[in-house]
Design an enzyme around this catalytic site. Structure first.
Site, mmCIF file in Angstrom:
data_model
loop_
_atom_site.group_PDB
_atom_site.id
_atom_site.type_symbol
_atom_site.label_atom_id
_atom_site.label_comp_id
_atom_site.label_asym_id
_atom_site.label_seq_id
_atom_site.Cartn_x
_atom_site.Cartn_y
_atom_site.Cartn_z
ATOM 1 N N LYS A 1 0.814 -1.200 0.000
ATOM 2 C CA LYS A 1 0.000 0.000 0.000
ATOM 3 C C LYS A 1 0.858 1.266 0.000
ATOM 4 C CE LYS A 1 -2.911 -3.224 1.691
ATOM 5 N NZ LYS A 1 -2.684 -4.434 2.420
HETATM 6 N N1 GLU Z 1 -6.296 -8.058 5.079
HETATM 7 C C1 GLU Z 1 -4.918 -8.422 5.087
HETATM 8 C C2 GLU Z 1 -4.147 -7.583 4.084
HETATM 9 O O1 GLU Z 1 -4.755 -7.053 3.158
HETATM 10 C C3 GLU Z 1 -4.667 -9.866 4.722
HETATM 11 C C4 GLU Z 1 -5.269 -10.779 5.683
HETATM 12 C C5 GLU Z 1 -4.927 -12.216 5.478
HETATM 13 O O2 GLU Z 1 -4.780 -12.665 4.338
HETATM 14 O O3 GLU Z 1 -4.857 -12.919 6.481
HETATM 15 O O4 GLU Z 1 -2.945 -7.444 4.230
#
Ligand code: GLU
Length: 297
Positions: free
Chosen positions: A236
Site C-alpha cells: 500500500k
Molecule cells: N487483510 C490483510 C491484508 O490485506 C490480509 C489478511 C490475510 O490474508 O490474512 O494485508
C-alpha cells in the site's frame, strides 16, 4: 465444489489492489481452484480509520476484471462484530485473555521482541487498583509454535519471548486483525490460507488463537512479496505498482512469472479465461520461489 478445499482472499480496503495484492489473490485462487476447491472473498474492513469507502468497489471490480471469480456471498468483517465479541468473551472466561489498563506508552516499556516491545505483564494477573480496562490481550506462553508453511518451510516463534501478550481488542474498541482473521477463517471453513509472506510472522499468533478457541488450523502458504529495486514493498505504500486498466492477460502472466510458473508467450495476449485455465491446469505450488521477497528489476 466437492473437494473440501476452501481458499480465500481477504483484502483490506485501505486502497486499490496493486500488483502485489494481485499476486496474492491469484496465488490463493489457483491453490484452491487447482484442487477443485472453493475460493471465497472477505473484505477486511474492520480497521475503520484506514478504510477508504471507494476501495471496496475498486477491489471487487479489479478481481472481476482479472477473471478471479469467487464463490458465494462476500463476507464483510464489519458485519461480524458479534462473532468477534463472543470469541473475546470466551477467551476471557476461560482465562486465556485479560483486560489491560495500560496506555500504549506503558505497554511499550518492555524488552524488544521481533515486532517491537514485549508487553511487560502489568495487568496479566488482574488490573492494578485504580485502573480501568482499555484493551484486551491474549495471555501467551513459552510453548514454541511451529508453522509448517508450504512455501517458506518451518517457521517457529515462542510467543512469550518473541511477541508477548498481544492485543485482541484495541483501546479504540476495534477488534485486532489476528482475532478477526482466525474467527472468520474458521467461520468460512477455510482450509488453505495463501497470502503474502509479510504475514508469516502473524501466523503463530493466529495458531495460538485457534488453539485457545478450539479451532482447526488451516494449511498455510506464504507467497513472496514483490519489492521494487529500492526494497519498497509493492504494497500500500510508496512502491506499489498500479494495475493497468488494459491487458489483463499480460498482467496475470507477469504475476504467474513471479510465482515461478512459466506461462507460454502466447498467453500474454490471450483472453483471461484461457490464461486462468492454463494456470489452473499447470499450477505448481512447489515452483513458487521459497523466499520472502522478490525484487522486481
Ligand atoms: N487483510 C490483510 C491484508 O490485506 C490480509 C489478511 C490475510 O490474508 O490474512 O494485508
Amino acid at each position: 465444489m466437492t473437494s473440501g478445499v476452501v481458499g480465500r482472499f481477504a483484502p483490506s480496503p485501505s486502497g486499490a489492489l496493486h500488483m502485489g495484492s494481485l499476486v496474492a489473490a491469484l496465488g490463493s485462487f489457483l491453490q484452491a481452484r487447482a484442487q477443485g476447491g472453493a475460493w471465497l472473498l472477505r473484505i477486511d474492513d474492520l480497521d475503520t480509520p484506514r478504510v477508504q469507502p471507494w476501495a471496496i468497489t475498486r477491489i471487487i471490480d479489479a478481481l472481476e476484471f482479472f477473471g478471479l471469480r469467487w464463490d458465494g456471498p462476500i463476507v464483510y468483517q464489519d458485519e461480524r462484530r458479534t462473532a468477534y465479541a463472543r470469541a473475546i468473551d470466551h477467551l476471557k472466561h476461560s482465562g486465556r485473555a485479560f483486560d489491560c489498563g495500560c496506555t500504549r506508552r506503558e505497554a511499550r516499556s518492555g524488552t524488544v521482541g521481533i515486532e517491537g516491545p514485549i508487553y511487560p505483564g502489568t495487568c496479566r494477573n488482574g488490573l492494578p487498583a485504580g485502573r480501568s480496562p482499555r484493551s484486551v490481550r491474549l495471555r501467551v506462553d513459552a510453548c514454541p509454535i511451529e508453522v509448517c508453511d508450504a512455501v517458506q518451510g518451518v517457521y517457529t516463534q515462542q510467543l512469550d519471548r518473541d511477541i508477548g501478550d498481544f492485543v485482541i481488542r484495541r483501546a479504540d474498541g476495534i477488534v485486532a486483525y489476528q482475532l478477526a482473521t482466525v474467527v472468520d477463517d474458521a467461520y468460512q471453513g477455510v482450509t488453505e490460507v495463501v497470502r503474502g509472506a509479510d504475514l508469516l510472522s502473524s501466523t503463530p499468533r493466529q495458531i495460538a488463537l485457534q488453539q485457545a478457541l478450539g479451532l482447526d488450523t488451516p494449511r498455510y502458504a506464504h507467497l513472496p512479496v514483490i519489492t521494487d529495486a529500492n526494497g519498497d514493498k509493492l504494497g500500500k505504500s510508496t512502491g506499489a505498482i498500479a494495475l493497468q486498466p488494459t491487458k489483463p492477460a499480460a498482467q496475470l502472466c507477469a504475476c504467474l512469472q513471479w510465482l515461478g510458473q512459466a506461462p507460454p508467450n502466447t498467453l500474454y495476449d490471450a483472453d483471461i479465461a484461457r490464461v486462468l485455465h492454463w494456470a489452473c491446469d499447470n499450477w505448481a505450488l512447489a515452483q513458487v520461489p521459497r523466499v520472502a521477497e522478490i525484487t522486481r528489476r
